[in-house]
Design a protein around this motif. Sequence first.
Motif, short mmCIF file in Angstrom:
data_model
loop_
_atom_site.label_atom_id
_atom_site.label_comp_id
_atom_site.label_asym_id
_atom_site.label_seq_id
_atom_site.Cartn_x
_atom_site.Cartn_y
_atom_site.Cartn_z
N ARG A 222 3.65 5.64 -5.78
CA ARG A 222 3.55 5.59 -7.24
C ARG A 222 2.46 6.54 -7.73
O ARG A 222 2.60 7.18 -8.77
N SER A 223 1.38 6.60 -6.95
CA SER A 223 0.26 7.46 -7.37
C SER A 223 0.63 8.94 -7.31
O SER A 223 -0.08 9.78 -7.86
N GLU B 142 0.83 -1.21 0.00
CA GLU B 142 0.00 0.00 0.00
C GLU B 142 0.86 1.26 0.00
O GLU B 142 0.52 2.25 -0.65
N HIS C 249 2.07 1.71 -3.52
CA HIS C 249 0.99 2.20 -4.39
C HIS C 249 0.78 3.70 -4.17
O HIS C 249 0.62 4.47 -5.14
#
Length: 413
Positions: free
Chosen positions: A359-360, A353, A356
């Motif tokens: 990366r976002s 998480e 993620h």
Amino acid sequence: MADAGAAPPLPTQKTRGWEFTDLSGLDLDAYVAAPEGDAEARSRADGVLNPPEDSDHLVVQVDGTVLEGGSVEVEGDGRPHEPLVASLDASLERFPHLREMLGSLAPIDDPFVARNDPAWRGGALVYVPRGKRLEAPALISAVQDADGAALAFRTLIVLEEGAEAEVWEQWLSTDSNPDSLFNTVTEIWVGPGANLRYVSAQGLSERSWVFGTQRAEVERDAHLDWVALGFGSARGKVRMETRLAGQGSSARVTGAYAGNGTQHLDFDTTQEHAAENTTSDLAFRGVLEESATAVWRGMIRVDPGAQQTDAFQESRNLLLSKSAHADAIPGLEIEANDVRCTHAAAVAQIDAEQLHYLRSHGLSDEEAKRLIIEGFLEALVERLDEGPVRAAVSVALERRLGEILGERQVQPA
């Protein structure tokens, strides 16, 4: 290895404290005593730490030869009158009364201490008399270059009452990447009201065995700030023991290790509170890649009568691959009733998480992974006071992290 037959037998995985470290592949007879060292080899050993450049308090030993610190130029009557940093062999010859301190802290029933006693040569002494201050850090380097050799090294650090010193000690191998054995014993005595910062860094060949026994005794109102790094070796164990022997004494121990390939790193720490109103604070963090494994076993021991003890220990491990493994085993032995003792331990892989989320926000996969790992280690670096030690540790961790990540991409959990 010298006099191995007279020493206690080697531990097995049935021996308490050795359950996670297998020595069945260790053949002591395969290693000869370290030969005479090659002076040129010194330049082929990369240090874990970049030490201060303004210190002339040097002890450098390559295999069995002392290259720096071999002469003793300090006067004294039985003991040095001024701070002394020199070869332990040469210092004991000049000040034989110091022999009574040698071996007073290390456990002689330990099989590796027992083998070190008759075998060590050269070694290092740091001695700071009462009320004196070592103006620049003492820099100790023990370097292995010869293949198939066993180096028994010995360090004695003594700070008398009110003394101050900073000591950097590194155990290194040259770029020959020798298959070797390194057996070292470090004894530290921090006298009443004294203050010692001790940095120990291990960057041995990843084909070598390492066995380290380090024990510190801290007297009344004295303080020890101990930093330990473990990056090299294939297998072995390093024991780090701190005994708070005097009322009002304190110790802070900060450790980091990072392994890859098939390395196995083993740290065994003890915080013994033997007097009233003592404080200890220990934190270790480890990063493991590929099939590397590690074990940290920590013990807080509070002796009878050691009231108002304040002790903390934690070990946190970050696994960068699914085949890496770590064991973190905290422990408490409390024989007093007015104490505060806490511990924590964790082993985890990189959080998917977190990856993620980063990366976002525009980071690449590699950038996100590295940021998470750097943040994990930075929390440890922040325990250190601003200055050369903190800067050197930060650079060393960054460099080691680059070595690990350069060999294999990290897999998220």
